[in-house]
Design a protein around this motif. Sequence first.
Motif, mmCIF file in Angstrom:
data_model
loop_
_atom_site.group_PDB
_atom_site.id
_atom_site.type_symbol
_atom_site.label_atom_id
_atom_site.label_comp_id
_atom_site.label_asym_id
_atom_site.label_seq_id
_atom_site.Cartn_x
_atom_site.Cartn_y
_atom_site.Cartn_z
ATOM 1 N N ARG A 99 45.886 83.238 62.784
ATOM 2 C CA ARG A 99 45.990 84.099 61.602
ATOM 3 C C ARG A 99 47.338 84.801 61.533
ATOM 4 N N GLU A 100 47.854 85.233 62.658
ATOM 5 C CA GLU A 100 49.126 85.946 62.640
ATOM 6 C C GLU A 100 50.286 85.005 62.344
ATOM 7 N N TRP A 101 50.191 83.767 62.828
ATOM 8 C CA TRP A 101 51.230 82.789 62.487
ATOM 9 C C TRP A 101 51.226 82.525 60.985
ATOM 10 N N GLN A 102 50.027 82.382 60.401
ATOM 11 C CA GLN A 102 49.938 82.140 58.966
ATOM 12 C C GLN A 102 50.558 83.287 58.172
ATOM 13 N N MET A 103 50.206 84.537 58.542
ATOM 14 C CA MET A 103 50.745 85.681 57.808
ATOM 15 C C MET A 103 52.246 85.826 58.014
ATOM 16 N N GLU A 104 52.700 85.556 59.218
ATOM 17 C CA GLU A 104 54.148 85.654 59.484
ATOM 18 C C GLU A 104 54.924 84.647 58.647
ATOM 19 N N ARG A 105 54.456 83.393 58.630
ATOM 20 C CA ARG A 105 55.167 82.386 57.856
ATOM 21 C C ARG A 105 55.122 82.707 56.365
ATOM 22 N N ALA A 106 53.965 83.155 55.868
ATOM 23 C CA ALA A 106 53.846 83.481 54.447
ATOM 24 C C ALA A 106 54.754 84.648 54.080
ATOM 25 N N PHE A 107 54.755 85.699 54.897
ATOM 26 C CA PHE A 107 55.551 86.879 54.581
ATOM 27 C C PHE A 107 57.038 86.579 54.675
ATOM 28 N N GLN A 108 57.457 85.923 55.730
ATOM 29 C CA GLN A 108 58.878 85.629 55.898
ATOM 30 C C GLN A 108 59.381 84.666 54.819
ATOM 31 N N THR A 109 58.542 83.707 54.430
ATOM 32 C CA THR A 109 58.925 82.790 53.356
ATOM 33 C C THR A 109 59.056 83.530 52.036
ATOM 34 N N ALA A 110 58.104 84.437 51.756
ATOM 35 C CA ALA A 110 58.157 85.213 50.515
ATOM 36 C C ALA A 110 59.398 86.095 50.478
ATOM 37 N N ALA A 138 49.424 100.287 70.688
ATOM 38 C CA ALA A 138 50.839 99.942 70.863
ATOM 39 C C ALA A 138 51.049 98.427 70.785
ATOM 40 N N ASP A 139 50.123 97.656 71.382
ATOM 41 C CA ASP A 139 50.229 96.197 71.310
ATOM 42 C C ASP A 139 50.100 95.710 69.869
ATOM 43 N N ASP A 140 49.140 96.272 69.137
ATOM 44 C CA ASP A 140 48.936 95.864 67.741
ATOM 45 C C ASP A 140 50.153 96.196 66.886
ATOM 46 N N VAL A 141 50.720 97.374 67.117
ATOM 47 C CA VAL A 141 51.896 97.784 66.346
ATOM 48 C C VAL A 141 53.078 96.861 66.629
ATOM 49 N N GLY A 142 53.258 96.486 67.892
ATOM 50 C CA GLY A 142 54.345 95.573 68.246
ATOM 51 C C GLY A 142 54.200 94.232 67.549
ATOM 52 N N ARG A 143 52.973 93.720 67.481
ATOM 53 C CA ARG A 143 52.741 92.453 66.793
ATOM 54 C C ARG A 143 52.955 92.604 65.295
ATOM 55 N N PHE A 144 52.580 93.751 64.748
ATOM 56 C CA PHE A 144 52.788 93.979 63.318
ATOM 57 C C PHE A 144 54.269 93.894 62.956
ATOM 58 N N TRP A 145 55.119 94.569 63.715
ATOM 59 C CA TRP A 145 56.550 94.566 63.387
ATOM 60 C C TRP A 145 57.177 93.199 63.605
ATOM 61 N N LYS A 146 56.605 92.388 64.476
ATOM 62 C CA LYS A 146 57.111 91.022 64.646
ATOM 63 C C LYS A 146 56.752 90.184 63.413
ATOM 64 N N ILE A 147 55.516 90.306 62.952
ATOM 65 C CA ILE A 147 55.060 89.510 61.806
ATOM 66 C C ILE A 147 55.765 89.947 60.529
ATOM 67 N N PHE A 148 55.836 91.261 60.316
ATOM 68 C CA PHE A 148 56.365 91.796 59.060
ATOM 69 C C PHE A 148 57.778 92.356 59.221
ATOM 70 N N ARG A 149 58.566 91.710 60.058
ATOM 71 C CA ARG A 149 59.965 92.114 60.220
ATOM 72 C C ARG A 149 60.693 91.881 58.896
ATOM 73 N N HIS A 150 61.690 92.706 58.637
ATOM 74 C CA HIS A 150 62.409 92.605 57.372
ATOM 75 C C HIS A 150 63.805 93.188 57.536
ATOM 76 N N ALA A 151 64.660 92.826 56.627
ATOM 77 C CA ALA A 151 66.041 93.317 56.661
ATOM 78 C C ALA A 151 66.072 94.813 56.343
ATOM 79 N N PRO A 152 67.105 95.512 56.794
ATOM 80 C CA PRO A 152 67.176 96.967 56.551
ATOM 81 C C PRO A 152 67.171 97.345 55.079
ATOM 82 N N HIS A 153 67.664 96.483 54.207
ATOM 83 C CA HIS A 153 67.722 96.852 52.792
ATOM 84 C C HIS A 153 66.368 96.704 52.101
ATOM 85 N N VAL A 154 65.388 96.101 52.774
ATOM 86 C CA VAL A 154 64.035 95.986 52.220
ATOM 87 C C VAL A 154 63.193 97.125 52.772
ATOM 88 N N GLN A 155 62.600 97.908 51.892
ATOM 89 C CA GLN A 155 61.762 99.015 52.319
ATOM 90 C C GLN A 155 60.310 98.554 52.441
#
Length: 427
Positions: A99-110, A138-155
């Motif tokens: 599930r996390e791979w799916q969301m990561e690929r979808a979010f990063q592609t979008a 803390a583990d969940d938060v770390g995985r969240f930021w990996k999946i939903f990483r974004h450039a600094p100009h994106v809020q």
Amino acid sequence: MAAGDMASTRLGAGRQHLRPLKRRGLVLLRLTAIVFAVLLFCEFLIYYLVIFRCSWPAVKTPADAGGLGTPEPVLRAMFLADTHLLGAVRGHWLDKLRREWQMERAFQTALWLLQPEVVFILGDIFDEGKWSSSQAWADDVGRFWKIFRHAPHVQLRAVAGNHDIGFHYQMNTYKIKRFEKVFNPERLFSWKGINFCVPGTQSPADCTGGPWLISCPCLSFVMVNSVALEGDGCDICSGAEAELLEISHRLNCSREQEHRPQECGDGQRLPASAPILLQHFPLYRRNDANCSGEDAAPPDEKYTPFKERYDALSQEASRKLLWWLRPRLVLSGHTHSACEVLHGAGVLEVSVPSFSWRNRNNPSFIMGSVTPTEYALAKCYLPCEDTVLTTYCTAAGGLMLLTLVHAGLVASPFHFGWNMLRKFKTT
């Protein structure tokens, strides 16, 4: 037999022995290439092919209607909900990985294809935030930021959901502060107003005075901790309502500053345009009976009555929000299904479906083009899980057939078809 003849015989036998090995190697190489191509398509390319069809909706501006002046700046906002990142208690490692791979690929592609300027997550980011330990959080938060990483100009902004901090009887100050520490006040104002200075309208120096700055055209978003709108007078609930009343006062002063200058004082004011309300729980509605579309609730769930303060806000809390804030648009999550509802004097509420394939076969997100006075919304669907599974099953069947043909256990479909054709011609 001469020595030369014997050498030739051995060489011929060696070549005959090498041919099957060469043929097997070639077949293995083909099978590997097919497996790689299927994996590449299902786990990477399909996201680009599907999301590439999405586009930002056009929003009407005064210039489009023949008005004078410069066109209003347009903010591109992406809204998604209910990611439900699995935790340590209920999350199987394989389920998490998938599930996390799916969301990561979808979010990063979008992000790459659509280039939004701000992303809103409408609650239930985590599945077990309501009971997770400090280490699990803390583990969940770390995985969240990996999946939903974004450039600094994106809020990236988020509101709390019942799975993040618990329902009313489970939430406490510690859980709320823990959530706000991740989505700190610089990026998240829980149940407070947020103004985004739209890029490109002024120089960057004109838009760096803080969240209440209105020296350049801005948009108002009010992000609400809807879990705290229980209405029973608890400390957290009372504090949430007091902050909403303060925001309401400032919004009303901005709208009516010419009529009530004494009451509003000389403080810095919000934009005069109506805000957009963002929250996890939807405003009160009886059920999803009037919801339609391919991602609406299933027929067997549509007519199930909503329980107030559990499936939706109470009628009282919904009336208060609409009265205090007078929003022009409401976006919510929680139900995992899509719905559009008109409230009061025609205020549209859009329920955003879940972004996780664990909750839906066809996840999606909302794309919004927003100006200080207008907005336009469009939905962007992600790949259906059925499509991916069907592709895998078809490829697995094809690989099995090729293997059997190579092993001689099944006749080649080509040779079988050719023999049938020859037999038909002879008859």
